[in-house]
Design a protein around this motif. Structure first.
Motif, PDB file in Angstrom:
ATOM      1  N   THR A 258      20.972  66.385  54.755  1.00 12.00           N
ATOM      2  CA  THR A 258      21.839  65.459  55.467  1.00 12.00           C
ATOM      3  C   THR A 258      21.082  64.168  55.743  1.00 12.00           C
ATOM      4  OG1 THR A 258      23.057  67.268  56.530  1.00 12.00           O
ATOM      5  CG2 THR A 258      23.234  65.078  57.538  1.00 12.00           C
ATOM      6  N   ASP A 259      21.661  63.055  55.337  1.00 14.24           N
ATOM      7  CA  ASP A 259      21.066  61.746  55.590  1.00 14.24           C
ATOM      8  C   ASP A 259      22.070  60.892  56.340  1.00 14.24           C
ATOM      9  OD1 ASP A 259      18.650  62.210  54.264  1.00 14.24           O
ATOM     10  OD2 ASP A 259      19.548  61.744  52.317  1.00 14.24           O
TER      11      ASP A 259
ATOM     12  N   GLN B 188      26.607  55.353  57.674  1.00  9.09           N
ATOM     13  CA  GLN B 188      26.841  56.214  56.528  1.00  9.09           C
ATOM     14  C   GLN B 188      26.285  57.593  56.835  1.00  9.09           C
ATOM     15  OE1 GLN B 188      24.781  55.326  52.838  1.00  9.09           O
ATOM     16  NE2 GLN B 188      26.244  56.513  51.640  1.00  9.09           N
ATOM     17  N   LEU B 189      27.062  58.624  56.504  1.00  7.45           N
ATOM     18  CA  LEU B 189      26.621  60.010  56.650  1.00  7.45           C
ATOM     19  C   LEU B 189      26.781  60.695  55.306  1.00  7.45           C
ATOM     20  CD1 LEU B 189      25.651  62.252  58.602  1.00  7.45           C
ATOM     21  CD2 LEU B 189      28.069  62.829  58.975  1.00  7.45           C
ATOM     22  N   PHE B 190      25.664  61.172  54.754  1.00  2.44           N
ATOM     23  CA  PHE B 190      25.657  61.807  53.427  1.00  2.44           C
ATOM     24  C   PHE B 190      25.160  63.232  53.583  1.00  2.44           C
ATOM     25  CE2 PHE B 190      23.667  62.993  49.434  1.00  2.44           C
ATOM     26  CZ  PHE B 190      24.624  62.606  48.491  1.00  2.44           C
TER      27      PHE B 190
ATOM     28  N   PHE C  99      29.365  65.577  50.587  1.00  2.00           N
ATOM     29  CA  PHE C  99      30.214  64.766  51.457  1.00  2.00           C
ATOM     30  C   PHE C  99      29.548  63.403  51.660  1.00  2.00           C
ATOM     31  CE2 PHE C  99      30.896  69.183  52.520  1.00  2.00           C
ATOM     32  CZ  PHE C  99      32.278  69.300  52.571  1.00  2.00           C
ATOM     33  N   ASN C 100      30.364  62.369  51.627  1.00  7.04           N
ATOM     34  CA  ASN C 100      29.834  61.029  51.847  1.00  7.04           C
ATOM     35  C   ASN C 100      30.866  60.233  52.641  1.00  7.04           C
ATOM     36  OD1 ASN C 100      27.956  58.863  51.490  1.00  7.04           O
ATOM     37  ND2 ASN C 100      29.349  57.979  49.982  1.00  7.04           N
ATOM     38  N   ASN C 101      30.502  59.828  53.857  1.00  8.85           N
ATOM     39  CA  ASN C 101      31.405  59.103  54.731  1.00  8.85           C
ATOM     40  C   ASN C 101      30.758  57.776  55.156  1.00  8.85           C
ATOM     41  OD1 ASN C 101      33.207  61.362  54.766  1.00  8.85           O
ATOM     42  ND2 ASN C 101      31.895  62.323  56.308  1.00  8.85           N
TER      43      ASN C 101
END
Length: 784
Positions: free
Chosen positions: A456-457, A448-450, A408-410
């Motif tokens: 989780t970064d 950014q949330l990866f 997931f990448n937001n």
């Protein structure tokens, strides 16, 4: 002595009383509407031969001040109308002449009516002007399509280039269009709303320092009170279907006028193709990775709505307020099938990609201008606020040897940009000069949330930038044949990026410009000049976020980028209907996209860096033809040579690339019968370089037929684009360690049915657009 003094005072007062006001009105003989911009020349008696020249106001009125009583000759000229010459007698008291009627200059050829208008293309020393009012090319085509058919302009994958330059500023009625909205705005703006388009290849110092070329779009003006508007729509069918609809309306109450418009576009999109790359380790190929891409379930919706008002208390004062919202929404679902062969071992990955993004921008603008004299000297104050939001959500589902893995990448970014500018223009008979200042402050907050498997970064950043600019430009006319333009612009930039650590930068650039013009006559002109421009990296390229392009490719910003600087030399010559231009551009610290390669994961990272110098020659030729009275053509040829230096794999290694390439466009319009027109347009390009990428050759052939209806108040048009399905391009990289080839086939061949109907109440005139100069610095750097 006393008697002589009294007699002198008497004759002076008598002479002063003989200077009176003389007024009148000029109208169209058929519509009885007042004509704006008619040239009025008053020639004195034979023994005097003095003359006055003025222009008619918005309602066609004019006033002669301080003119002596006597007999004069009045000459009226206006484009598209027969000249009028009449003898007038100005009495000893103020008076008003009877209404003067001008007759349109019309030729009747069989059943085809040809009205005297401007020719389609008009080449000047610093620009080419497309006169679209009444032109066939304007009917049923949007502005993006018209630009693609225009001299100097190349449109590839909705990116606009002018003579190979990408730092293009696009304005509509003096208001800059954000780059993120550019494709949507121009693709939904009908050509028949446009009076003219000016493609400026040598912009003055008045424009921002990062502007290498300018496209000024001017909408049609209303001349009388009343309500006018239009309703339009289109349906298209290729592999997928889509459509658009729009509504415009404006009300002119005299001193106050209002405008509003809204449009919406919806379409389904496809992207099918491949990306194949070599697996490199220690500079040797150890395998291949092939990706078959099928994004056939994409939905794209875009649109805008705007409102504005203008107040013009006098002919010299104008105030405009505008609001606009643009929106883009994309929802894409597709499959990527990956086959990897490494040292003889074969593995497969089945991937499903879900990509969604939502982009909105809001612009609030205000502009006040005051005309100071009859030579159009003016002072202008403008300001605006931009709010830009960009949210992207990605979900990647991979099935690897029976195991499922999710990624997931937001990302979310919000920009606030505030602009304030003052411009002062002073015009004399031989000298014109402009001086002004501008301040732009931009702030953005980004997150950014990866998330991948158990990792989780998150990343947060804040960006601040302030640009303060001063400019001075002038133009001196030595004679009717010789003209010199000089300009100097200074820009100071303060930049701060707060990421894991704070990065600060400050830089100042002086940007001189000079142009020499020689006009032998209207048919033969020559100009040469030099310009220095700065190109700042876009905000998206500065912020080091990652965005997933496909399973083995991501994009990432680079916070260490610095601006590139262009030095341009140009020569331009026009001989009757032929225009020839030669450009040479040297770019220092050139900004280029390229791939970073990870030999352990075989992943590419698309990023941007400052290379060394770049050198580009461009030679272009434009020619207008009128083979027979019903067939008009325009031909444009362009040849380029590009060479640039870039760092190699080894420390201190400098490599270079170079290539010759060219493109051609050929526009044809046929008036086949009364109200019927046929268009045939061809555009083609050889393979060319875009940084380290080689873009393959492509072409696009479009055919269309249009029928005018209801006395030219409406039209319906049927057209076919990309007739031979050759508008999609292949892209390859050939520099170790990034060896790849890709090809995506999009839905470019379409059949489109479009229509438009113009309505009016209380007016038989053309639409007037609010002139708001305030938002000139909504940057392409925003990605806008």
């Amino acid at each position: 002595m006393r008697t002589l003094l009294l007699l002198t005072i008497f004759f002076i007062s008598l002479h002063a009383k003989s200077q009176n006001l003389y007024s009148g009105t000029i109208v169209d003989q058929q519509s009885l509407q007042g004509l704006e911009g008619v040239s009025i020349k008053i020639i004195g008696p034979v023994d005097d031969q003095s003359s006055k020249v003025l222009m008619s106001a918005r309602d066609g009125s004019f006033v002669l001040k301080d003119i002596h009583a006597g007999g004069y000759k009045m000459i009226l000229t206006a484009i598209g109308y027969k000249s009028s010459v009449r003898e007038i007698v100005i009495p000893n008291i103020s008076s008003k002449v009877d209404t003067t009627f001008l007759v349109k200059n019309e030729l009747i050829l069989d059943e085809v009516q040809v009205t005297g208008t401007k020719k389609l293309l008009n080449y000047k020393t610093d620009r080419v002007v497309l006169n679209l009012d009444g032109a066939d090319i304007a009917q049923g085509n949007d502005v993006m399509a018209i630009l693609g058919m225009s001299p100097y302009v190349q449109v590839v994958n909705n990116q606009i280039k002018v003579q190979g330059k990408t730092n293009i500023a696009v304005f509509i009625d003096k208001q800059r269009i954000p780059e993120t909205s550019l494709q949507m705005v121009l693709s939904t703006l009908s050509g028949d709303k446009i009076e003219r388009i000016e493609i400026i290849t040598a912009p003055s110092s008045k424009y921002d320092g990062n502007t290498s070329a300018v496209i000024e779009i001017y909408t049609k003006k209303k001349k009388t009170k009343g309500i006018i508007g239009s309703i339009e729509g289109s349906l298209f069918k290729g592999i997928k279907a889509g459509g658009s609809g729009g509504l415009t309306a404006s009300i002119n109450l005299g001193k106050i006028y209002f405008e509003a418009d809204a449009n919406h576009n919806t379409k389904k999109m496809i992207e099918k193709g491949y990306q194949n790359r070599s697996l490199i380790k220690d500079s040797k190929e150890i395998g291949v990775l092939n990706q078959d891409i099928d994004f056939s379930d994409n939905n794209y919706n875009s649109g805008s709505y705007s409102a504005g008002m203008g107040y013009q208390p006098t002919d010299n004062d104008k105030l405009a307020l505008t609001f606009r919202r643009n929106y883009n929404k994309y929802d894409g679902l597709g499959n990527v099938f990956i086959t990897k062969s490494e040292n003889g071992n074969l593995s497969k990955i089945d991937s499903k990609n879900d990509i969604r993004y939502d982009i909105n921008n809001y612009t609030f603008g205000t502009n006040y201008s005051r005309t100071l004299d009859t030579l159009d000297s003016r002072i202008q104050f403008s300001g605006d606020v931009l709010i830009y939001e960009n949210e992207k959500n990605q979900k990647l589902k991979e099935i690897i040897e029976g195991k499922t893995q999710y990624t997931f990448n937001n990302t979310y970014s919000k920009f606030n940009a505030k602009t304030f500018a003052i411009d002062f223009d002073k015009n004399y008979k031989k000298l014109k000069y402009s001086v002004g200042t501008k301040y732009v402050h931009t702030q953005s907050d980004n997150t950014q949330l990866f998330n991948q498997v158990s990792k989780t970064d998150s990343l947060e950043s804040r960006f601040n930038e302030s640009i303060f600019a001063l400019y001075l430009s002038g133009e001196y006319k030595f004679s009717d044949k010789v003209n010199l333009s000089l300009g100097l612009r200074g820009e100071n930039t303060d930049y701060q990026l707060s990421l894991q650590q704070e990065l600060k930068r400050n830089y100042f650039h002086l940007l001189p410009k000079v142009r020499f013009d020689y006009l032998l006559n209207e048919s033969y002109t020559f100009s040469a000049g030099y310009a220095r421009n700065i190109n700042r990296p876009s905000y998206a390229k500065l912020i080091p976020y990652e965005f997933i392009i496909d399973n083995y490719t991501v994009s990432r910003g680079n916070s260490k980028l610095i601006p590139e600087v262009n030095h341009e030399l140009f020569i331009n010559a026009s001989i009757k209907e032929t225009n020839l231009t030669l450009n040479y551009i040297i770019t220092n610290n050139s900004l280029n996209d390229y791939y970073l390669y990870n030999p352990e994961t075989y992943k590419y990272t698309l990023t941007t860096d400052n290379f060394y110098n770049k050198y580009q020659w461009t030679l272009s030729l434009s020619r207008s033809f009128n083979f027979v009275k019903f067939w008009n053509s325009n031909l444009y040829l362009e040849g380029n040579h590009l060479k640039f230096n870039y760092p190699g794999l080894q420390s201190g290694e400098i490599k270079s690339k170079s290539k010759y390439y060219g493109n051609l466009s050929f526009y044809n319009s046929f008036a086949v019968a009364k109200g019927w027109n046929v268009e045939a347009v061809f555009f083609g390009s050889t393979a060319f370089l875009d940084g380290l990428y080689t873009i393959g050759a492509f072409s696009n052939t479009t055919l269309g037929v249009r029928k005018s209806l209801f006395g030219k108040k409406a039209f319906i048009k049927l057209s076919v684009s990309d007739l031979f399905y050759d508008a999609n391009v292949k892209v390859k990289t050939e520099d170790l360690p990034a060896i790849s080839q890709s090809y995506l086939k999009r839905d470019t061949r379409k059949v489109t049915l479009s229509f438009k109907y113009n309505f009016s109440a209380g007016a038989k005139s053309k639409s007037k657009s609010l002139e708001n100069d305030g938002n000139k610095t909504l940057k392409e750097r925003l990605g806008m």
